[in-house]
Scaffold this motif. Structure first.
Motif, short mmCIF file in Angstrom:
data_model
loop_
_atom_site.label_atom_id
_atom_site.label_comp_id
_atom_site.label_asym_id
_atom_site.label_seq_id
_atom_site.Cartn_x
_atom_site.Cartn_y
_atom_site.Cartn_z
N GLY A 116 0.81 -1.23 0.00
CA GLY A 116 0.00 0.00 0.00
C GLY A 116 0.83 1.26 0.00
O GLY A 116 0.34 2.33 0.38
N GLY A 117 2.09 1.15 -0.39
CA GLY A 117 2.95 2.33 -0.48
C GLY A 117 3.30 2.90 0.88
O GLY A 117 2.88 2.39 1.94
N SER A 118 4.06 3.98 0.86
CA SER A 118 4.35 4.67 2.11
C SER A 118 3.09 5.26 2.70
O SER A 118 3.02 5.53 3.90
N THR A 119 2.08 5.46 1.87
CA THR A 119 0.78 5.91 2.38
C THR A 119 0.32 4.97 3.48
O THR A 119 -0.01 5.40 4.59
N HIS A 120 0.31 3.68 3.17
CA HIS A 120 -0.11 2.70 4.18
C HIS A 120 0.89 2.66 5.34
O HIS A 120 0.49 2.62 6.50
N LEU A 142 4.35 17.71 5.79
CA LEU A 142 4.15 16.26 5.69
C LEU A 142 3.35 15.91 4.43
O LEU A 142 2.62 16.74 3.88
N HIS A 143 3.46 14.68 4.00
CA HIS A 143 2.63 14.16 2.91
C HIS A 143 1.22 13.92 3.46
O HIS A 143 1.04 13.63 4.64
N ARG A 144 0.24 14.03 2.60
CA ARG A 144 -1.15 13.87 3.06
C ARG A 144 -1.39 12.56 3.80
O ARG A 144 -2.24 12.48 4.68
N VAL A 222 10.31 8.60 10.88
CA VAL A 222 10.73 9.35 9.70
C VAL A 222 10.03 8.78 8.46
O VAL A 222 10.16 7.60 8.15
N ASP A 223 9.28 9.64 7.79
CA ASP A 223 8.74 9.30 6.48
C ASP A 223 9.87 9.54 5.49
O ASP A 223 10.15 10.68 5.10
N ALA A 224 10.54 8.46 5.13
CA ALA A 224 11.67 8.54 4.19
C ALA A 224 11.24 7.93 2.87
O ALA A 224 11.96 7.14 2.26
N ALA A 225 10.04 8.32 2.43
CA ALA A 225 9.46 7.73 1.21
C ALA A 225 10.44 7.78 0.04
O ALA A 225 10.50 6.86 -0.77
N TRP A 226 11.24 8.87 -0.02
CA TRP A 226 12.11 9.08 -1.18
C TRP A 226 13.55 8.60 -0.93
O TRP A 226 14.44 8.98 -1.68
N ALA A 227 13.77 7.81 0.11
CA ALA A 227 15.16 7.56 0.50
C ALA A 227 15.48 6.09 0.72
O ALA A 227 16.32 5.76 1.56
N THR A 250 9.50 3.78 3.98
CA THR A 250 10.10 4.14 2.70
C THR A 250 9.40 3.43 1.54
O THR A 250 8.94 2.30 1.68
N SER A 251 9.30 4.14 0.43
CA SER A 251 8.67 3.57 -0.76
C SER A 251 9.75 2.89 -1.59
O SER A 251 10.53 3.58 -2.26
N ALA A 252 9.77 1.56 -1.57
CA ALA A 252 10.75 0.87 -2.42
C ALA A 252 10.52 1.22 -3.88
O ALA A 252 11.45 1.29 -4.68
N HIS A 253 9.27 1.50 -4.21
CA HIS A 253 8.96 1.74 -5.63
C HIS A 253 9.43 3.10 -6.13
O HIS A 253 9.48 3.34 -7.33
N LYS A 254 9.77 4.01 -5.21
CA LYS A 254 10.15 5.34 -5.69
C LYS A 254 11.61 5.36 -6.17
O LYS A 254 11.89 5.90 -7.23
N THR A 255 12.51 4.79 -5.39
CA THR A 255 13.92 4.93 -5.78
C THR A 255 14.59 3.59 -6.07
O THR A 255 15.74 3.57 -6.50
#
Ligand SMILES: Cc1ncc(COP(=O)(O)O)c(C=O)c1O
Length: 516
Positions: A116-120, A142-144, A222-227, A250-255
């Motif tokens: 469900g992404g970093s959202t979840h 922060l992200h929504r 830490v929301d490190a979605a991009w890291a 962290t979002s594995a799918h982003k980076t």
């Protein structure tokens, strides 16, 4: 429908040529032989081989039963976790083993893979850190998903703001002193939640933030979605857990080369002397995750983790070199400013952010040209363009992109202007109610101008970056409305508003606003 122009014989996933001597000639479906260290990937490859060989006739969901005869390729490769990469009873334990290996790689004692992404991930952690009514110190940029996590968990935000870099107008990190002051003013706060790095790559002092949180006895999330790539090369910043954070999303799918939606949630819990309860983390995670996760996304997360473990340093080294090369080429274009670390702002060395104001070119026009040339980018507004360069890029893809970007800028060059910082970074809200109270309050729809002074019932943000300019419970100010209207007038997408034209807004009904 026009015929598919792609020749089906064309291999769409050749192995990375730079890792050529390590390619496994025996298995084109796993060119680096990652399955040897990736239990979920191994299970996915075995299952899909059996399905392709016709050895499986499942009487389980998904209803397409590994057959592409009805809706075609779109369901190819979809394998569920349950009765797919593992048995329905999870007797193989492959997910738990893959998560254990990821925890080990990042130095966490608790790790979950999310589809469900970093959202979840953000919402799962919000459900684990406190209880309804408790304050939590949160970065306002922060992200929504974090804000909606607060709504779900009933936590009351105490806003802190990241410093804005005077040179670029972009956000850096939240200052540890600001967090310490917020914690001192709210001794019952249950956690600190920040996003780091920012959407534009600005990195904060996570070590200092962890120290400030721990001095008050609360965890740092830490929301490190991009890291997801941080910590895997000496030229990259260390990852947040290594800096002392208690939980990282962290979002594995982003980076990383993982399927869309793939995310990893990592924590150091009471099991290893930390502050977070692993059982609460599990409950928060399960409460908000699907009961039918696709094994395909999970297997790609496992593969990305195995890739980082085996080749992270060399691939991240190449990434940093490619971005450094692109930055210096772009910086030579008159008027084009390229975001680099400078005194007062540390920037992710893998992030390619260009600022267009000095060229006079409008970001949307440049973006449109890039799309037409086959180079869609992550984000563009009038003054800023962000292109994702990742481990999957090589010198050829980056060189072609830089050429296309330079040509587009030249085509749209005009009088230089002063850059305006995005409203997402400058918003300074007036809080009237908790986000949760406003979310559930009775609401009414009023004309945009009549909404000024009322309490917003909705979350509205320009997207990207998905940082709310108005959040539920905040007073609709003339400045916030004007900033949103300006973003829209400039061609930006206004996300999550019931009326994206902003002609009307949803506000808390007077009776409910008076009640909170
Ligand atoms: C800072 C930040 N956190 C969380 C998210 C949500 O991530 P995902 O798309 O993986 O759900 C995003 C998405 O862009 C983001 O920018």
């Amino acid at each position: 429908m026009p015929a598919d122009p792609i020749d089906p014989a064309t291999p769409i996933n050749p192995g990375d040529p730079e890792l050529g001597d390590r390619l496994d000639p025996g298995d084109p479906r796993d060119p680096l032989g990652l399955r040897r260290d990736a239990p979920l990937l191994d299970a996915w490859l075995s299952f899909t081989s059996a399905a392709r060989a016709g050895r499986l006739t499942p009487f389980t969901i998904p209803g397409h039963k590994q057959r592409t005869g009805l809706v075609g390729e779109v369901v190819s490769g979809d394998v569920p976790l349950y009765a797919g990469v593992d048995t329905m009873k999870q007797s193989g334990g492959v997910l738990a083993e893959a998560e254990r290996r990821a925890g080990q790689l990042w130095g966490a004692d608790w790790c979950r893979f999310s589809v469900g992404g970093s959202t979840h991930g953000n919402q799962a952690v919000a459900l684990a850190v406190g209880s309804p009514g408790r304050p939590v110190v949160v970065s306002r940029t922060l992200h929504r998903s974090v804000l909606l996590g607060l709504v779900l968990a009933g936590l009351d935000p105490v806003w802190v703001r990241p410093e804005l870099d005077p040179v670029t107008g972009l956000p850096g990190g939240v200052a540890p002193a600001a967090v310490a002051a917020a914690l001192a003013a709210h001794p019952d706060a249950c956690a600190v939640m920040v996003g780091d790095p920012s959407y534009a790559g600005g990195c904060g002092d996570v070590v200092g933030l962890a120290a400030a949180a721990h001095a008050a006895g609360v965890p740092l999330v830490v929301d490190a979605a991009w890291a997801a790539h941080f910590g895997f090369h000496p030229d990259l910043p260390p990852h947040a857990l290594a800096c002392g954070a208690d939980a990282v999303v962290t979002s594995a799918h982003k980076t990383l080369p993982a399927w869309s939606q793939a995310a990893i949630v990592l924590a150091r819990t009471t099991r290893s002397g930390g502050l977070l309860d692993p059982d609460r983390l599990d409950r928060g995670f399960e409460a908000t995750h699907t009961t039918s996760p696709t094994g395909t996304i999970l297997a790609s997360t496992d593969a990305a983790r195995a890739l980082l473990a085996a080749h992270g340093k060399e691939l991240c080294g190449r990434l940093v070199r490619l971005v450094a090369g692109a930055r210096s080429q772009l910086a030579a274009v008159p008027g084009l400013a390229v975001l680099e670390s400078h005194p007062g702002l540390a920037v992710d060395p893998a992030k390619l952010v260009v600022q267009l104001a000095g060229t006079g070119a409008h970001g949307h026009a440049v973006e449109a040209d890039l799309i037409a040339a086959g180079f869609p980018v992550e984000m563009a507004d009038r003054d800023t363009l962000i292109a994702m360069v990742t481990l999957a890029d090589d010198a050829d893809t980056v060189a072609a992109f830089v050429d296309a970007l330079v040509s587009a800028v030249e085509r749209h060059r005009g009088p230089a202007r002063t850059a305006a910082p995005s409203s997402a970074w400058t918003v300074d809200p007036i809080v009237a109610m908790s986000p949760r109270a406003a979310f559930f309050a009775a609401h009414e729809q009023v004309a945009g101008d009549a909404a000024v002074g009322r309490v917003s019932a909705e979350l509205i943000c320009p997207y990207p970056p998905g940082v709310p300019v108005l959040a539920p419970g905040e007073v609709v100010t003339a400045e916030a409305l004007a900033a949103l209207r300006a973003a829209r007038a400039d061609g930006g997408r206004i996300a999550y508003a019931a009326d994206p034209t902003l002609a009307t807004l949803q506000v808390v009904a007077v009776t409910d606003a008076a009640r909170d």
